[in-house]
Design a protein around this motif. Sequence first.
Motif, PDB file in Angstrom:
ATOM      1  N   TYR A 136      -5.732   3.528  -8.410  1.00 22.08           N
ATOM      2  CA  TYR A 136      -6.077   4.402  -7.013  1.00 22.08           C
ATOM      3  C   TYR A 136      -6.615   5.688  -7.296  1.00 22.08           C
ATOM      4  O   TYR A 136      -6.163   6.460  -8.051  1.00 22.08           O
ATOM      5  N   GLU A 180      -7.229   8.047   4.794  1.00 15.84           N
ATOM      6  CA  GLU A 180      -7.512   8.805   3.593  1.00 15.84           C
ATOM      7  C   GLU A 180      -8.905   9.411   3.738  1.00 15.84           C
ATOM      8  O   GLU A 180     -10.018   8.495   3.465  1.00 15.84           O
ATOM      9  N   TYR A 238     -13.643   5.826  -2.780  1.00 14.51           N
ATOM     10  CA  TYR A 238     -13.083   4.444  -2.625  1.00 14.51           C
ATOM     11  C   TYR A 238     -11.564   4.482  -2.776  1.00 14.51           C
ATOM     12  O   TYR A 238     -11.280   5.378  -3.314  1.00 14.51           O
ATOM     13  N   GLU A 239     -11.081   3.685  -2.146  1.00 11.05           N
ATOM     14  CA  GLU A 239      -9.471   3.696  -2.152  1.00 11.05           C
ATOM     15  C   GLU A 239      -8.879   3.359  -3.754  1.00 11.05           C
ATOM     16  O   GLU A 239      -8.188   3.992  -4.043  1.00 11.05           O
ATOM     17  N   GLY A 296      -7.492   3.375   8.620  1.00 13.04           N
ATOM     18  CA  GLY A 296      -7.517   4.215   7.371  1.00 13.04           C
ATOM     19  C   GLY A 296      -6.506   5.872   7.422  1.00 13.04           C
ATOM     20  O   GLY A 296      -6.551   6.265   8.622  1.00 13.04           O
ATOM     21  N   GLN A 332       0.664  -1.281  -0.074  1.00 10.70           N
ATOM     22  CA  GLN A 332       0.037  -0.100  -0.014  1.00 10.70           C
ATOM     23  C   GLN A 332       0.663   1.402   0.004  1.00 10.70           C
ATOM     24  O   GLN A 332       0.380   2.296  -0.589  1.00 10.70           O
ATOM     25  N   PRO A 338     -11.201   1.710   1.847  1.00 12.40           N
ATOM     26  CA  PRO A 338     -10.184   1.813   2.911  1.00 12.40           C
ATOM     27  C   PRO A 338     -10.231   0.820   4.007  1.00 12.40           C
ATOM     28  O   PRO A 338     -11.215   0.891   4.552  1.00 12.40           O
ATOM     29  N   GLU A 339      -9.164   0.216   4.460  1.00  8.93           N
ATOM     30  CA  GLU A 339      -9.184  -0.587   5.620  1.00  8.93           C
ATOM     31  C   GLU A 339      -9.083   0.261   6.747  1.00  8.93           C
ATOM     32  O   GLU A 339      -8.199   1.047   7.049  1.00  8.93           O
TER      33      GLU A 339
END
Length: 436
Positions: free
Chosen positions: A339, A412, A391-392, A410, A242, A406-407
């Motif tokens: 991305y 972002e 979304y990522e 996060g 990532q 995102p997990e």
Amino acid sequence: MTATRTAAERRARTSRARLLATLRVQYPDALAARGYRLLHPETGDYYTGDHRHLVATCRSIANFAAGALADGPDWCVEAADHGLTFLTEAHESDDGGFHLVVEADGTPVDRTRSAYGHAFVLLAYARATAAGIDDAREGLAETHALVEDRFRDEAGLLRSDCDADWTELEPYRGQNANMHACEAYIAAYEATDEATYLDRARHIAEAITVDLAADTNGLLWEHYTTDWDHDFEYNADEPRHQFRPPGYQPGHHAEWAKFLALLDRYDATDPDALERGAVEGDAGGAIDDAGDADGDGTEGGWYGRALDLFDAAVDRGWAENGFVYTHRADGSPLVEDRYGWALAEGIGAAAALTERAAARGDEETAARLREWHRRFLVCTDLFRGPAGVWYEKRLPADAEGDLVAPEPPGVEPDYHPASAAFESWRSARAEPDDAP
């Protein structure tokens, strides 16, 4: 006022509206009793759990401060100040460093002293200073002193992540943390007009985008040894990492193009006498002592190098529905995931470079960049979720591919889309009166 100027003002108003719309999605739901929470792009619900990431905290502060600078609602300042309180009360440690991940009550979860994270602390304080928030300027000066003392290495660049006792976690140097330090120092200069900050930004930019890139045909490599030798094998077995993937990242080429455009805007010591090469295969060539690429009339300096990097990003990385994540030296894709942050950086870079082209009377280039700005904007709906949050990424590569959120915790909070809108707004406002 001419119709030409009206067009630039219309672009500025539209960009400001995008910025404030992005912030309205975040406010007030992203604000917790302490700190901020990440919102899910599909539902708009906040992620459960009490973990708070330093980068997300600082990016949220920078977002809301940018809204204040764009004359947004009063809650922009209130929301930024809310984050600064959490930054000092929860993330900051007794030695002045900042914990990477904490609980909402301030209990450290990850005590890593992240170079990347501290670059964003600088940015948060810089944007808050520009927005006129109390004590932000003092925090900016203190964080600058901390970075100078703890992270600046013998090359004048940021070293790698450290443990809580400031011992480096691995023998590594990275361009990414340095790129965001450059961003932060430019913002600090904008906020304070202090030459030291511009000097730091200039030094980092020259080292990463000129000196080190000379060994890779003008492309920007990500990973280095402690002596700043290129480490081409770093994370070679983790192509989808990532933060530190192998390969060249077109998103970072676009991001650097934006920062070099800003240096062209502010830096009176434009390095147009430096010897450097354009990206192999691009239209430009080696920069001669007059700052002219191969004597063909192409300007050099920060502006010329920014155009090199922007063109490298679109020539090697653009795939009509976003940028590929990474590619090889020959331009062939390595990881084709798209991305959202890379698309957003393309928007900001096109806007900043359009303003610089217009300021130089380079209307042919300005028109080309405006068209790229439009093309990038068309693709934003591919990444924006039903809740309005991005979304990522998309995977696989095609526009119908799966969207990935995102997990948690996060990093972002739509910082990249907000930054793209902010730069588009102020760049359009700065265009000369006779710019179309």
